[in-house]
Design a protein around this motif. Sequence first.
Motif, PDB file in Angstrom:
ATOM      1  N   GLY A  60     -85.648 -36.733-117.426  1.00 44.70           N
ATOM      2  CA  GLY A  60     -84.989 -35.432-117.413  1.00 44.70           C
ATOM      3  C   GLY A  60     -84.220 -35.161-116.137  1.00 44.70           C
ATOM      4  N   VAL A  61     -84.030 -36.189-115.306  1.00 44.70           N
ATOM      5  CA  VAL A  61     -83.342 -36.036-114.033  1.00 44.70           C
ATOM      6  C   VAL A  61     -81.868 -36.383-114.192  1.00 44.70           C
ATOM      7  N   ASP A  62     -80.999 -35.627-113.538  1.00 43.88           N
ATOM      8  CA  ASP A  62     -79.562 -35.872-113.575  1.00 43.88           C
ATOM      9  C   ASP A  62     -79.265 -37.294-113.094  1.00 43.88           C
ATOM     10  N   ALA A  63     -78.648 -38.098-113.940  1.00 46.16           N
ATOM     11  CA  ALA A  63     -78.380 -39.503-113.621  1.00 46.16           C
ATOM     12  C   ALA A  63     -77.502 -39.656-112.383  1.00 46.16           C
ATOM     13  N   ALA A  64     -76.692 -38.639-112.077  1.00 48.15           N
ATOM     14  CA  ALA A  64     -75.796 -38.725-110.922  1.00 48.15           C
ATOM     15  C   ALA A  64     -76.555 -38.722-109.597  1.00 48.15           C
ATOM     16  N   LEU A  65     -77.820 -38.336-109.620  1.00 43.99           N
ATOM     17  CA  LEU A  65     -78.598 -38.262-108.386  1.00 43.99           C
ATOM     18  C   LEU A  65     -79.161 -39.619-107.958  1.00 43.99           C
ATOM     19  N   PHE A  66     -79.215 -40.567-108.871  1.00 37.42           N
ATOM     20  CA  PHE A  66     -79.849 -41.845-108.556  1.00 37.42           C
ATOM     21  C   PHE A  66     -78.963 -42.703-107.665  1.00 37.42           C
ATOM     22  N   THR A  67     -79.606 -43.362-106.699  1.00 37.44           N
ATOM     23  CA  THR A  67     -78.902 -44.261-105.792  1.00 37.44           C
ATOM     24  C   THR A  67     -79.839 -45.384-105.381  1.00 37.44           C
ATOM     25  N   THR A  68     -79.256 -46.535-105.082  1.00 43.24           N
ATOM     26  CA  THR A  68     -80.054 -47.645-104.555  1.00 43.24           C
ATOM     27  C   THR A  68     -79.922 -47.755-103.035  1.00 43.24           C
ATOM     28  N   ASP A  69     -79.113 -46.861-102.451  1.00 40.18           N
ATOM     29  CA  ASP A  69     -78.891 -46.899-101.001  1.00 40.18           C
ATOM     30  C   ASP A  69     -79.819 -45.893-100.315  1.00 40.18           C
ATOM     31  N   ALA A  70     -81.087 -46.269-100.211  1.00 43.45           N
ATOM     32  CA  ALA A  70     -82.071 -45.372 -99.597  1.00 43.45           C
ATOM     33  C   ALA A  70     -81.788 -45.167 -98.114  1.00 43.45           C
ATOM     34  N   ASP A  71     -81.277 -46.198 -97.442  1.00 37.64           N
ATOM     35  CA  ASP A  71     -80.977 -46.084 -96.010  1.00 37.64           C
ATOM     36  C   ASP A  71     -79.993 -44.962 -95.735  1.00 37.64           C
ATOM     37  N   ASP A  72     -78.969 -44.853 -96.566  1.00 43.48           N
ATOM     38  CA  ASP A  72     -77.987 -43.789 -96.387  1.00 43.48           C
ATOM     39  C   ASP A  72     -78.559 -42.441 -96.799  1.00 43.48           C
ATOM     40  N   LEU A  73     -79.320 -42.427 -97.895  1.00 42.46           N
ATOM     41  CA  LEU A  73     -79.833 -41.166 -98.427  1.00 42.46           C
ATOM     42  C   LEU A  73     -80.682 -40.416 -97.413  1.00 42.46           C
ATOM     43  N   VAL A  74     -81.554 -41.130 -96.700  1.00 43.91           N
ATOM     44  CA  VAL A  74     -82.462 -40.438 -95.784  1.00 43.91           C
ATOM     45  C   VAL A  74     -81.737 -39.826 -94.590  1.00 43.91           C
ATOM     46  N   THR A  75     -80.500 -40.243 -94.345  1.00 44.52           N
ATOM     47  CA  THR A  75     -79.739 -39.658 -93.231  1.00 44.52           C
ATOM     48  C   THR A  75     -79.025 -38.384 -93.647  1.00 44.52           C
ATOM     49  N   ARG A  76     -79.063 -38.040 -94.942  1.00 46.52           N
ATOM     50  CA  ARG A  76     -78.333 -36.874 -95.454  1.00 46.52           C
ATOM     51  C   ARG A  76     -79.258 -35.738 -95.887  1.00 46.52           C
ATOM     52  N   ALA A  77     -80.512 -35.790 -95.451  1.00 44.91           N
ATOM     53  CA  ALA A  77     -81.487 -34.822 -95.954  1.00 44.91           C
ATOM     54  C   ALA A  77     -82.165 -34.063 -94.822  1.00 44.91           C
ATOM     55  N   ASP A  78     -82.624 -32.860 -95.150  1.00 42.86           N
ATOM     56  CA  ASP A  78     -83.462 -32.081 -94.242  1.00 42.86           C
ATOM     57  C   ASP A  78     -84.942 -32.389 -94.473  1.00 42.86           C
ATOM     58  N   VAL A  79     -85.288 -32.721 -95.729  1.00 38.28           N
ATOM     59  CA  VAL A  79     -86.654 -33.065 -96.105  1.00 38.28           C
ATOM     60  C   VAL A  79     -86.602 -34.337 -96.942  1.00 38.28           C
ATOM     61  N   VAL A  80     -87.352 -35.341 -96.537  1.00 42.01           N
ATOM     62  CA  VAL A  80     -87.419 -36.589 -97.283  1.00 42.01           C
ATOM     63  C   VAL A  80     -88.824 -36.709 -97.879  1.00 42.01           C
ATOM     64  N   VAL A  81     -88.870 -36.950 -99.189  1.00 36.87           N
ATOM     65  CA  VAL A  81     -90.132 -37.072 -99.907  1.00 36.87           C
ATOM     66  C   VAL A  81     -90.312 -38.534-100.305  1.00 36.87           C
ATOM     67  N   GLU A  82     -91.334 -39.184 -99.759  1.00 38.28           N
ATOM     68  CA  GLU A  82     -91.560 -40.610-100.022  1.00 38.28           C
ATOM     69  C   GLU A  82     -92.720 -40.790-100.992  1.00 38.28           C
ATOM     70  N   VAL A  83     -92.400 -41.309-102.178  1.00 32.96           N
ATOM     71  CA  VAL A  83     -93.437 -41.567-103.183  1.00 32.96           C
ATOM     72  C   VAL A  83     -93.265 -42.961-103.791  1.00 32.96           C
ATOM     73  N   ILE A  84     -92.764 -43.907-102.970  1.00 33.69           N
ATOM     74  CA  ILE A  84     -92.612 -45.270-103.471  1.00 33.69           C
ATOM     75  C   ILE A  84     -93.864 -46.097-103.199  1.00 33.69           C
ATOM     76  N   GLY A  85     -94.654 -45.707-102.185  1.00 30.90           N
ATOM     77  CA  GLY A  85     -95.882 -46.418-101.875  1.00 30.90           C
ATOM     78  C   GLY A  85     -95.647 -47.711-101.120  1.00 30.90           C
ATOM     79  N   GLY A  86     -96.750 -48.363-100.723  1.00 32.05           N
ATOM     80  CA  GLY A  86     -96.652 -49.621 -99.996  1.00 32.05           C
ATOM     81  C   GLY A  86     -96.289 -49.410 -98.527  1.00 32.05           C
TER      82      GLY A  86
END
Length: 437
Positions: A60-86
């Motif tokens: 049910g999530v907007d497909a436009a939000l998905f990205t494989t560039d996590a390195d870039d994504l975390v630089t564009r946020a005020d709050v980062v939520v990590e639920v990938i584990g490991g």
Amino acid sequence: MTGQASRSLRVALLGCGVVGSAVARLLTEHADDMRARVGAPLEIVGIAVRRAGRDRSATGVDAALFTTDADDLVTRADVVVEVIGGIEPARSLILRAMEHGASVVTANKALLAEDGPTLYAAAARHGVDLYYEAAVAGAIPLLRPLRESLAGDEVHQVLGIVNGTTNYVLDKMDRTGASFADALEQAQALGYAEADPTADVEGFDAAAKAAILASLAFHSRVAGKDVHREGITDVTAADVAAAREMDSVIKLLAICERLDGGISVRVHPAMIPRSHPLAGVGDAYNAVFVEADAAGQLMFYGRGAGGDPTASAVLGDIVAVAQHRVAGGLGPGESSYADLPVRPMGDALTRYHISLDVADRPGVLAKVASAFADHGVSIETVRQRLVPADDERPESGANLVVVTHTATDAALSATVASLRDLDVVRDVTSVMRVEGS
């Protein structure tokens, strides 16, 4: 960080599995409530996934939000939520997010248990929050009470069931008489256990959580490697039946307690009396029993896993760190001032339930009692049952069940070793710790 109420707070999600998709959905569904609670809108700016092109319409999530560039994504946020584990890439992504000024919410117990101090230090250095309520007991509000509500008290013990998979398996064995293998198979069929259940049934998951609990409760740095760990794979239907005879149940317990100027942190199966508050915790539920100096005895109970329950804890953390950014300020950081040493397992105080297959002849009980006395272990109860001869065993024998008083684990373990060497003892058929009484 003040003055942010005039714009949206940007939230980045790392991972879109069961928990991540639930977080995204609830953030969207409750957007108006979240805005009112935080004092500013929360905007999901991206969701990092490992593989592009995968059909995620069911989330049910907007497909436009998905990205494989996590390195870039975390630089564009005020709050980062990590639920990938490991451990990796989670650790690197969290540190990168903090370097760019983002507060972090994580559910990553393994990373916190292995390298929590590094994350705390980075959060302090960059002036951001690190929150992780969902890392230990899903929806149960447990870490914040330890971290904040009991900050002025002295915690003596944290005793809990913190793994739903093992609790389901042991509960099934107790209620139905099922073997470990059959109960585990049922847990897997219901989705309570992974195809590879090693992390759960061998106690790794619970040990990581115990490290986090002990660190918070005793203001000391405790890593996963400091925790004595035993799983439940050796628990048999006979062990469960023996517990029932003592009006007890077997649970995989995380035990964190003050001990001789240090702390004892351990995870292992143990018998607890059915009168204990934790004994009635069934199915895949979690519960943690806390004893503090002024607060006395407290118990926290609820669902310890699952998409929505875990997402509930994550959302609580998101609201907290977002409020800090709007108002200006930070929540509590690491408190490790006490720096208490972790005592070896041999120093832990516990009791043993020992089942022996012995010869049926005079003097057996005296030799067994002498082995206990030689190691300074006092016997609380002894029960004996004759075992008649049969085709497999031409000579009759006896089953001897001994329950000890409290002693160090080292003394109890040495006693068991001595019992194995006695000529009157055919076999030590079961050894189980006894707690909670």
